[in-house]
Write a protein that holds these residues in place. Structure first.
Motif, PDB file in Angstrom:
ATOM      1  N   LEU A  88      41.338  42.172  39.461  1.00 22.65           N
ATOM      2  CA  LEU A  88      41.706  42.834  38.552  1.00 22.65           C
ATOM      3  C   LEU A  88      39.759  42.477  37.351  1.00 22.65           C
ATOM      4  O   LEU A  88      39.599  43.903  37.670  1.00 22.65           O
ATOM      5  N   PHE A  89      39.961  41.356  37.026  1.00 21.82           N
ATOM      6  CA  PHE A  89      38.370  40.873  36.401  1.00 21.82           C
ATOM      7  C   PHE A  89      37.264  41.946  37.035  1.00 21.82           C
ATOM      8  O   PHE A  89      36.815  42.056  36.438  1.00 21.82           O
ATOM      9  N   ASN A  90      37.091  41.370  37.857  1.00 16.95           N
ATOM     10  CA  ASN A  90      35.690  41.346  39.398  1.00 16.95           C
ATOM     11  C   ASN A  90      36.005  43.274  39.233  1.00 16.95           C
ATOM     12  O   ASN A  90      34.368  43.455  38.848  1.00 16.95           O
ATOM     13  N   VAL A  91      36.697  44.141  39.540  1.00 17.07           N
ATOM     14  CA  VAL A  91      36.452  45.161  39.431  1.00 17.07           C
ATOM     15  C   VAL A  91      36.381  45.696  38.162  1.00 17.07           C
ATOM     16  O   VAL A  91      35.510  46.738  38.332  1.00 17.07           O
ATOM     17  N   MET A  92      37.628  45.391  37.342  1.00 21.10           N
ATOM     18  CA  MET A  92      36.981  46.112  35.773  1.00 21.10           C
ATOM     19  C   MET A  92      35.328  45.817  35.211  1.00 21.10           C
ATOM     20  O   MET A  92      34.845  46.895  34.684  1.00 21.10           O
ATOM     21  N   LEU A  93      34.744  44.791  35.869  1.00 23.82           N
ATOM     22  CA  LEU A  93      33.633  43.842  34.793  1.00 23.82           C
ATOM     23  C   LEU A  93      31.961  45.659  35.864  1.00 23.82           C
ATOM     24  O   LEU A  93      32.009  45.556  35.141  1.00 23.82           O
ATOM     25  N   GLN A  94      33.033  45.274  36.852  1.00 19.12           N
ATOM     26  CA  GLN A  94      32.003  46.584  37.644  1.00 19.12           C
ATOM     27  C   GLN A  94      32.159  48.231  37.550  1.00 19.12           C
ATOM     28  O   GLN A  94      30.706  48.229  36.752  1.00 19.12           O
ATOM     29  N   GLU A  95      33.317  48.226  37.185  1.00 18.53           N
ATOM     30  CA  GLU A  95      33.505  49.344  36.300  1.00 18.53           C
ATOM     31  C   GLU A  95      32.577  49.962  35.148  1.00 18.53           C
ATOM     32  O   GLU A  95      32.590  50.895  34.353  1.00 18.53           O
ATOM     33  N   GLY A 149      30.196  48.589  34.488  1.00 20.41           N
ATOM     34  CA  GLY A 149      28.455  48.548  34.442  1.00 20.41           C
ATOM     35  C   GLY A 149      27.868  47.481  34.616  1.00 20.41           C
ATOM     36  O   GLY A 149      26.533  46.860  34.385  1.00 20.41           O
ATOM     37  N   ALA A 150      28.619  45.945  34.440  1.00 16.50           N
ATOM     38  CA  ALA A 150      28.232  44.541  34.497  1.00 16.50           C
ATOM     39  C   ALA A 150      27.908  44.781  35.530  1.00 16.50           C
ATOM     40  O   ALA A 150      27.535  45.307  36.999  1.00 16.50           O
ATOM     41  N   ALA A 151      25.972  43.785  35.953  1.00 13.03           N
ATOM     42  CA  ALA A 151      25.952  42.740  36.769  1.00 13.03           C
ATOM     43  C   ALA A 151      26.569  41.805  37.700  1.00 13.03           C
ATOM     44  O   ALA A 151      26.856  41.087  36.851  1.00 13.03           O
ATOM     45  N   VAL A 152      27.906  42.143  38.404  1.00 10.00           N
ATOM     46  CA  VAL A 152      29.127  40.906  38.911  1.00 10.00           C
ATOM     47  C   VAL A 152      29.233  40.120  40.209  1.00 10.00           C
ATOM     48  O   VAL A 152      28.415  40.507  41.466  1.00 10.00           O
ATOM     49  N   TYR A 153      28.795  38.593  40.146  1.00  4.25           N
ATOM     50  CA  TYR A 153      28.213  37.957  41.208  1.00  4.25           C
ATOM     51  C   TYR A 153      29.504  38.141  42.451  1.00  4.25           C
ATOM     52  O   TYR A 153      31.030  38.259  41.211  1.00  4.25           O
ATOM     53  N   GLN A 154      29.172  38.542  43.455  1.00  2.86           N
ATOM     54  CA  GLN A 154      30.496  39.296  44.202  1.00  2.86           C
ATOM     55  C   GLN A 154      31.048  37.710  44.988  1.00  2.86           C
ATOM     56  O   GLN A 154      32.291  37.990  45.181  1.00  2.86           O
ATOM     57  N   GLU A 155      30.580  36.650  44.300  1.00  2.00           N
ATOM     58  CA  GLU A 155      31.333  35.262  44.816  1.00  2.00           C
ATOM     59  C   GLU A 155      32.416  34.912  44.367  1.00  2.00           C
ATOM     60  O   GLU A 155      31.595  34.703  43.056  1.00  2.00           O
ATOM     61  N   THR A 156      33.782  35.107  44.745  1.00  2.00           N
ATOM     62  CA  THR A 156      34.664  34.736  42.972  1.00  2.00           C
ATOM     63  C   THR A 156      35.030  33.287  43.375  1.00  2.00           C
ATOM     64  O   THR A 156      34.690  33.035  44.739  1.00  2.00           O
ATOM     65  N   LEU A 157      35.369  32.352  42.318  1.00  2.00           N
ATOM     66  CA  LEU A 157      35.666  31.275  42.697  1.00  2.00           C
ATOM     67  C   LEU A 157      37.644  31.191  42.561  1.00  2.00           C
ATOM     68  O   LEU A 157      37.692  31.436  41.840  1.00  2.00           O
ATOM     69  N   LYS A 158      37.930  30.537  43.547  1.00  2.00           N
ATOM     70  CA  LYS A 158      39.532  30.838  43.549  1.00  2.00           C
ATOM     71  C   LYS A 158      39.822  29.122  43.963  1.00  2.00           C
ATOM     72  O   LYS A 158      39.900  28.807  44.958  1.00  2.00           O
ATOM     73  N   ILE A 159      40.860  28.436  43.028  1.00  2.00           N
ATOM     74  CA  ILE A 159      41.227  26.746  43.139  1.00  2.00           C
ATOM     75  C   ILE A 159      42.771  27.019  43.199  1.00  2.00           C
ATOM     76  O   ILE A 159      43.239  27.830  42.753  1.00  2.00           O
ATOM     77  N   GLU A 160      43.395  26.814  44.509  1.00  2.00           N
ATOM     78  CA  GLU A 160      44.658  26.677  44.696  1.00  2.00           C
ATOM     79  C   GLU A 160      44.777  25.600  43.551  1.00  2.00           C
ATOM     80  O   GLU A 160      44.712  24.985  43.295  1.00  2.00           O
ATOM     81  N   LEU A 161      45.856  25.945  42.579  1.00  2.00           N
ATOM     82  CA  LEU A 161      46.590  25.686  41.090  1.00  2.00           C
ATOM     83  C   LEU A 161      45.497  24.236  40.640  1.00  2.00           C
ATOM     84  O   LEU A 161      44.493  24.675  39.946  1.00  2.00           O
ATOM     85  N   ALA A 162      45.396  22.885  40.731  1.00  2.00           N
ATOM     86  CA  ALA A 162      44.410  22.579  39.836  1.00  2.00           C
ATOM     87  C   ALA A 162      42.928  21.820  40.910  1.00  2.00           C
ATOM     88  O   ALA A 162      43.059  21.531  41.891  1.00  2.00           O
ATOM     89  N   PRO A 163      41.753  21.787  40.087  1.00  2.33           N
ATOM     90  CA  PRO A 163      40.296  21.266  40.900  1.00  2.33           C
ATOM     91  C   PRO A 163      41.421  19.349  41.053  1.00  2.33           C
ATOM     92  O   PRO A 163      39.643  18.938  40.234  1.00  2.33           O
ATOM     93  N   GLU A 164      41.441  19.376  41.661  1.00  4.25           N
ATOM     94  CA  GLU A 164      41.530  17.784  41.463  1.00  4.25           C
ATOM     95  C   GLU A 164      40.726  16.833  42.499  1.00  4.25           C
ATOM     96  O   GLU A 164      41.082  15.975  42.652  1.00  4.25           O
ATOM     97  N   THR A 165      40.330  17.905  43.429  1.00  8.82           N
ATOM     98  CA  THR A 165      39.482  16.823  44.339  1.00  8.82           C
ATOM     99  C   THR A 165      38.421  16.764  44.366  1.00  8.82           C
ATOM    100  O   THR A 165      37.680  17.903  43.333  1.00  8.82           O
ATOM    101  N   ASP A 166      37.777  16.441  45.150  1.00  7.75           N
ATOM    102  CA  ASP A 166      36.540  16.237  45.064  1.00  7.75           C
ATOM    103  C   ASP A 166      35.924  17.447  45.744  1.00  7.75           C
ATOM    104  O   ASP A 166      34.548  17.864  45.151  1.00  7.75           O
TER     105      ASP A 166
END
Length: 158
Positions: free
Chosen positions: A104-111, A113-130
């Motif tokens: 939702l944020f990614n699309v809104m930023l594009q709308e 007028g931002a230049a949006v990095y298309q690679e989003t980062l999505k982590i399951e729960l917490a970043p616990e593993t290496d």
């Protein structure tokens, strides 16, 4: 020195952990970085930064978290004029719309007028593993490389 903003919504601390891994990675590139909780952020200040990274968790079945709603609506009203942005977040695969608030944020930023990095980062729960930590670091480095490339392209076009 280029200025970066990392703003995030985090209930359990998972997205905050991601934000600080990203911050630590970007600091290696000598950026002036502000890392601020989203409910403490004034959206009108976004354009004073060279780079903006927005992190959020997803509430329920794909909703924005309550503390991010006002910021989201405020940003929609701003003309971001090519501001370099990226989105990241944490989520739970047990819900049908994993990390939907990031989308939702990614699309809104594009709308807006931002230049949006298309690679989003999505982590399951917490970043616990290496592997999770390295994904966060790779996302930060990839964003910065993309933004630098975009800056060079802008110079060549002008």
């Amino acid at each position: 020195m280029a200025k970066a903003l990392i703003t995030y919504a985090s209930m359990s601390g998972n997205t905050e952990d991601i934000a600080f891994i990203i911050k630590d990675t970007l600091q290696e590139y000598e950026l002036d970085i502000d890392c601020v909780e989203i409910n403490d952020m004034d959206a009108s200040c976004l354009t004073s930064y060279d780079y903006v990274l927005i992190g959020t968790y997803t509430w329920g079945d794909g909703d924005l978290p309550y503390e991010a709603e006002d910021f989201f609506e405020e940003v929609k009203q701003i003309q971001l004029n090519g501001l370099k942005t990226a989105c990241f977040g944490s989520g739970d695969y047990s819900y049908p719309k994993f990390c939907e608030a990031v989308n939702l944020f990614n699309v809104m930023l594009q709308e807006a007028g931002a230049a949006v990095y298309q690679e989003t980062l999505k982590i399951e729960l917490a970043p616990e593993t290496d592997e999770d930590v390295e994904s966060c670091r790779a996302f930060a480095r990839g964003f910065l490389a993309w933004a630098d490339y975009m800056n060079k392209e802008k110079i060549h076009v002008s």
